[in-house]
Design a protein around this motif. Structure first.
Motif, mmCIF file in Angstrom:
data_model
loop_
_atom_site.group_PDB
_atom_site.id
_atom_site.type_symbol
_atom_site.label_atom_id
_atom_site.label_comp_id
_atom_site.label_asym_id
_atom_site.label_seq_id
_atom_site.Cartn_x
_atom_site.Cartn_y
_atom_site.Cartn_z
ATOM 1 N N GLN A 6 -20.841 16.658 29.212
ATOM 2 C CA GLN A 6 -20.667 15.547 28.273
ATOM 3 C C GLN A 6 -20.855 14.257 29.035
ATOM 4 O O GLN A 6 -20.454 14.157 30.194
ATOM 5 N N ARG A 7 -21.433 13.257 28.373
ATOM 6 C CA ARG A 7 -21.652 11.974 29.056
ATOM 7 C C ARG A 7 -20.745 10.896 28.483
ATOM 8 O O ARG A 7 -20.491 10.846 27.293
ATOM 9 N N THR A 8 -20.281 10.045 29.359
ATOM 10 C CA THR A 8 -19.547 8.859 28.912
ATOM 11 C C THR A 8 -19.804 7.730 29.912
ATOM 12 O O THR A 8 -20.642 7.870 30.813
ATOM 13 N N THR A 9 -19.078 6.621 29.741
ATOM 14 C CA THR A 9 -19.229 5.482 30.646
ATOM 15 C C THR A 9 -17.872 5.124 31.198
ATOM 16 O O THR A 9 -16.889 5.101 30.452
ATOM 17 N N CYS A 10 -17.809 4.853 32.467
ATOM 18 C CA CYS A 10 -16.539 4.496 33.099
ATOM 19 C C CYS A 10 -16.100 3.115 32.613
ATOM 20 O O CYS A 10 -16.876 2.163 32.647
ATOM 21 N N ASN A 11 -14.848 3.034 32.158
ATOM 22 C CA ASN A 11 -14.364 1.754 31.603
ATOM 23 C C ASN A 11 -13.468 1.002 32.572
ATOM 24 O O ASN A 11 -12.809 0.044 32.198
ATOM 25 N N ARG A 12 -13.436 1.428 33.855
ATOM 26 C CA ARG A 12 -12.485 0.804 34.789
ATOM 27 C C ARG A 12 -12.924 -0.598 35.172
ATOM 28 O O ARG A 12 -14.093 -0.974 34.993
ATOM 29 N N ASP A 13 -11.956 -1.338 35.728
ATOM 30 C CA ASP A 13 -12.205 -2.732 36.118
ATOM 31 C C ASP A 13 -12.985 -2.731 37.427
ATOM 32 O O ASP A 13 -12.443 -2.875 38.512
ATOM 33 N N CYS A 14 -14.280 -2.556 37.289
ATOM 34 C CA CYS A 14 -15.161 -2.349 38.433
ATOM 35 C C CYS A 14 -16.511 -2.895 38.034
ATOM 36 O O CYS A 14 -16.894 -2.795 36.875
ATOM 37 N N PRO A 15 -17.256 -3.483 38.963
ATOM 38 C CA PRO A 15 -18.542 -4.055 38.565
ATOM 39 C C PRO A 15 -19.597 -3.027 38.164
ATOM 40 O O PRO A 15 -20.616 -3.390 37.571
ATOM 41 N N ASP A 16 -19.370 -1.736 38.425
ATOM 42 C CA ASP A 16 -20.471 -0.778 38.327
ATOM 43 C C ASP A 16 -20.694 -0.165 36.940
ATOM 44 O O ASP A 16 -21.810 0.221 36.618
ATOM 45 N N ALA A 17 -19.635 -0.050 36.100
ATOM 46 C CA ALA A 17 -19.746 0.544 34.754
ATOM 47 C C ALA A 17 -20.657 1.765 34.744
ATOM 48 O O ALA A 17 -21.691 1.799 34.070
ATOM 49 N N CYS A 18 -20.263 2.783 35.481
ATOM 50 C CA CYS A 18 -21.118 3.950 35.717
ATOM 51 C C CYS A 18 -21.275 4.850 34.504
ATOM 52 O O CYS A 18 -20.343 5.016 33.723
ATOM 53 N N GLY A 19 -22.412 5.497 34.450
ATOM 54 C CA GLY A 19 -22.579 6.625 33.556
ATOM 55 C C GLY A 19 -21.951 7.841 34.219
ATOM 56 O O GLY A 19 -22.196 8.114 35.388
ATOM 57 N N ILE A 20 -21.111 8.553 33.450
ATOM 58 C CA ILE A 20 -20.398 9.726 33.995
ATOM 59 C C ILE A 20 -20.911 10.978 33.293
ATOM 60 O O ILE A 20 -21.080 10.978 32.075
ATOM 61 N N VAL A 21 -21.154 12.031 34.063
ATOM 62 C CA VAL A 21 -21.448 13.340 33.474
ATOM 63 C C VAL A 21 -20.264 14.244 33.790
ATOM 64 O O VAL A 21 -19.947 14.478 34.959
ATOM 65 N N ALA A 22 -19.595 14.702 32.733
ATOM 66 C CA ALA A 22 -18.400 15.542 32.920
ATOM 67 C C ALA A 22 -18.749 16.991 32.603
ATOM 68 O O ALA A 22 -19.423 17.264 31.610
ATOM 69 N N THR A 23 -18.307 17.885 33.458
ATOM 70 C CA THR A 23 -18.431 19.310 33.145
ATOM 71 C C THR A 23 -17.138 19.728 32.460
ATOM 72 O O THR A 23 -16.043 19.480 32.975
ATOM 73 N N VAL A 24 -17.282 20.335 31.272
ATOM 74 C CA VAL A 24 -16.106 20.750 30.505
ATOM 75 C C VAL A 24 -16.145 22.273 30.377
ATOM 76 O O VAL A 24 -17.078 22.832 29.801
ATOM 77 N N THR A 25 -15.152 22.928 30.957
ATOM 78 C CA THR A 25 -15.109 24.389 30.943
ATOM 79 C C THR A 25 -13.955 24.824 30.053
ATOM 80 O O THR A 25 -12.798 24.464 30.315
ATOM 81 N N ASP A 26 -14.276 25.557 29.017
ATOM 82 C CA ASP A 26 -13.259 26.003 28.045
ATOM 83 C C ASP A 26 -12.345 24.858 27.621
ATOM 84 O O ASP A 26 -11.108 24.972 27.631
#
Ligand SMILES: Nc1nc2c(c(=O)[nH]1)N[C@H]1C(S)=C(S)[C@@H](COP(=O)(O)OP(=O)(O)OC[C@H]3O[C@@H](n4cnc5c(=O)[nH]c(N)nc54)[C@H](O)[C@@H]3O)O[C@H]1N2
Ligand SMILES: Nc1nc2c(c(=O)[nH]1)N[C@H]1C(S)=C(S)[C@@H](COP(=O)(O)OP(=O)(O)OC[C@H]3O[C@@H](n4cnc5c(=O)[nH]c(N)nc54)[C@H](O)[C@@H]3O)O[C@H]1N2
Ligand code: SF4
Ligand SMILES: [Mo]
Length: 647
Positions: A6-26
């Motif tokens: 699943q993809r999302t975006t990091c919302n932390r107080d950081c200049p990078d605002a990264c795209g995150i790929v999460a592996t979700v198992t069960d």
């Protein structure tokens, strides 16, 4: 076994605002990686978010509302918690007026929908709000004054630079996705100078490292300017795009290069070498956020703006003076600007909170912030919060501030939230979406306020879905390729309202289009001397810098450990070994710590991590006086002197 990504975006107080790929198992997140398709993230995450699962599933996570009963915070239903809050909001407004309610929001999540929190308090009140910005207030105000905006050229324009000056910046720790771009620029021939009193991980990225006296960057910039004037290396067109050039020249020429250099504790040759780099442009200045957290922080950033302008680098591709990227520019606000009847100055939080009268602050709502750990003079902040009649904290974790609340409301973590984001380190826009559902006892903040609005009879508050609110926020750019659907399709979309170069040739965004050069010397800071004691070290400048393992007060991995590490040059503590227990004291407080000896540091600095917890006796802010910066109501965290005694 079901394994999904699943993809999302990091919302932390950081200049990078990264795209995150999460592996979700069960149904459980098992791994977090950087999105390889995000142009800035490039497939990797920082330490603190790679290890976020330890926090997500950790013991401090709040999974249901908590309400204080008989002095203890105990689990409660949402109905009970929101009922209590609604009654109290109505009671305080009826008895004391809405100015008795103070809404404080910090940057725990940079999601745009968090502004709907502000809207609630504006419509219910308008209530007391905060003014100033302890993070970047001084630098942004300086750039507004000089350039009419605080924004940057496209991030990848740095690849066109001949010289990069990392001025008080540690990208290897606090802006990690800048590192590959710096390396790319280097591969194309750019040279990198790093200017920082603290020797840190990013020294390895630079070909020249300068270690000036803390807070002397103003003098350093003027020394460089003096050299440019002396050698005829000022842009011949400077008078056409700068106001106050003669006054600025007079200021720069009020001391010789050698005199300016002496004030920075650097050799004059180092100042001349930097001047050469500005004359041999395009040269970009990348301004860190640390050095503007000083009483003269605004003046320092103003001096850097002036240097970029007079050296002819401001308008060039590969040039510019980058402090911030305007992350909210593309988004349409949810309402008019707030109409606070009264404001609390963020850097003087405790003082203003306690001084507020007619009416006093009776109700405090803290969203996405941990002021007890993170604001200066944290002991006073804790006391001021304890003195408020009713305190609500919305957070994902039981923080030092949450532990002092009357009601704690659990909100989604960065893996469960749903929002839209810009970034203060690049110009891409993206959506955050839950990669797993939030625990059943947790609620999205929009839903919390919608329910509260119904309970307090606030009919004007938007009762739309989260997606509709996202679409409303994107309304101005949806027709230009940045609709919610496009964000979903592409993961991240470059903001259509950010040009590749920030300024048109010769024009900035001030009223008359001219750069406003500074004209006055910056006064020395007011410093409180810690008391001299037998066996105490000399006075040292306290630095509380970002560390890889934490996002402000949110620690991943094993956390900070039992004792606060303090890094100093061995000559400051003769006879003491690495790991020795010591006490660190300022004129305002003291902390137990453990020594880390580092001969690469200056002999007038002591470095502790940013983000230590107050209740564990590890917050640097227990030592730091609450003082504002010269511009923008920032906090002068770094104008703090400490001494060290063995324990
Ligand atoms: N890992 C990690 N990353 C973070 C954060 C975090 O907590 N952890 N926080 C995020 C946030 S909220 C922000 S605002 C940014 C923070 O960004 P910064 O504040 O830029 O982050 P730091 O890495 O602490 O870097 C500040 C640098 O400024 C230097 N400095 C201090 N005083 C002076 C001075 O007088 N002159 C010069 N030349 N340099 C000086 C310090 O030594 C330090 O190396 O980073 C974000 N990124
Ligand atoms: N000594 C010293 N002090 C500093 C600094 C320094 O360099 N030195 N840096 C300063 C800087 S740059 C900054 S920005 C501040 C940071 O100060 P704060 O913003 O107070 O930082 P955090 O400790 O990260 O607190 C943010 C809180 O928001 C919570 N949170 C996360 N997501 C959400 C959400 O979606 N909703 C809600 N309601 N809460 C959420 C987190 O769990 C966390 O507890 O600290 C400042 N303080
Ligand atoms: S904290 Fe910053 S570097 Fe780390 S994943 Fe989030 S946006 Fe990226
Ligand atoms: Mo910050």
């Amino acid at each position: 076994m079901s394994v999904q990504t699943q993809r999302t975006t990091c919302n932390r107080d950081c200049p990078d605002a990264c795209g995150i790929v999460a592996t979700v198992t069960d149904g459980v997140v098992t791994q977090l990686k950087g999105d390889p398709e995000h142009p800035v993230t490039r497939g990797f995450l920082c330490f603190r978010t790679s290890r976020f699962l330890e926090l997500q599933n950790g013991p401090d996570r709040v999974r249901e509302p908590l309400v204080r009963k008989n002095g203890e915070l105990v689990p409660a239903t949402w109905d009970e918690a929101l009922g209590l809050i609604a009654d109290k909001l109505l009671q305080v407004r009826r008895e004391s007026g809405p100015a008795a309610i103070f809404h404080y929001r910090s940057g725990g999540s940079l999601g745009i929908l968090k502004h709907l929190t502000d809207l609630f308090f504006d419509e219910f009140g308008p209530c007391t709000g905060k003014v100033g910005d302890i993070c970047s207030g001084a630098g942004e105000a300086a750039q507004m004054e000089d350039l009419g905006t605080s924004d940057s050229n496209d991030l990848f324009d740095l690849c066109n630079s001949r010289h990069l000056v990392l001025w008080g910046k540690n990208p290897a720790v606090s802006n990690v996705h800048l590192v590959p771009i710096l390396k790319e620029a280097q591969a194309r021939g750019a040279r990198i100078a790093l200017i920082d009193p603290v020797h840190h991980k990013s020294v390895g990225l630079a070909d020249t490292y300068l270690q000036p006296a803390p807070g002397s960057d103003f003098e350093l910039a003027l020394g460089i300017a003096r050299a440019l004037f002396d050698r005829g290396q000022v842009d011949p067109k400077a008078a056409s795009f700068c106001d106050h050039l003669p006054e600025f020249q007079r200021l720069a020429q009020s001391r010789t290069v050698a005199e300016w250099a002496a004030r920075t504790d650097l050799p004059a040759a180092a100042v001349l070498d930097l001047a050469d780099r500005f004359a041999d442009g395009p040269t970009a200045i990348l301004v860190g956020w640390g050095m503007q957290r000083r009483q003269r922080g605004g003046a320092i950033v103003r001096a850097l703006d002036a240097l970029s302008a007079i050296s002819g680098n401001l308008f060039r591709s590969g040039g510019g003076v980058s402090f911030y990227f305007r992350r909210r520019k593309a988004f349409r606000p949810f309402g008019p600007p707030a109409k606070h009847p009264r404001t609390i100055r963020e850097p003087l939080f405790a003082q203003d909170l306690l001084a507020a009268q007619d009416p006093p602050i009776r109700f405090l709502w803290d969203t996405a912030g941990n002021p007890v750990s993170m604001l200066p003079d944290s002991a006073a902040v804790a006391k001021a919060i304890d003195a408020v009649e009713f305190v609500v904290v919305a957070d994902c974790f039981l923080t030092d501030t949450a532990r002092r609340a009357d009601v704690v409301l659990p909100v989604p973590t960065l893996l469960e939230d749903s929002d839209v984001l810009g970034s203060y380190g690049h110009h891409w826009l993206a959506e955050s979406r839950p990669v797993v559902p939030m625990p059943p006892g947790v609620r999205h903040e929009l839903h919390i306020f919608q329910e509260l609005a119904r309970r307090v009879g606030l009919d004007s508050y938007p009762q739309e879905t989260i997606d509709t609110c996202k679409r409303n926020a994107l309304a101005d750019v949806a027709g230009q390729g940045a609709s919610l659907e496009m964000l979903r399709k592409h993961g991240a979309v470059r903001s259509p309202v950010a040009d590749a170069l920030l300024f048109r040739e010769g024009q900035v965004l001030t009223r008359n289009g001219h750069v406003q050069l500074l004209t006055e010397d910056a006064p020395a800071p007011v410093l409180d001397e810690p008391k001299a004691e037998p066996r105490a070290s000399r006075s040292l400048w306290l630095f509380s810098n970002s560390t890889e393992r934490s996002q402000a007060s949110q620690w991943s991995g094993k956390g900070l450990g039992p004792r606060l590490p303090v890094t100093v040059h061995p000559d400051n503590v003769p006879g003491l070994a690495n790991g020795a227990p010591v006490r660190l004291y300022s004129a305002h407080g003291s902390l137990a710590a453990e020594l880390v000896l580092d001969p690469a540091q200056r002999k007038d600095v002591a470095i502790v991590p940013k983000g230590g917890h107050f209740d564990r006796g590890q917050s640097a802010n227990a030592l730091i006086a609450a003082r504002p910066t010269d511009l923008g109501l920032g906090a002068a965290y770094l104008d703090c002197l400490v001494r060290i005694v063995p324990e």
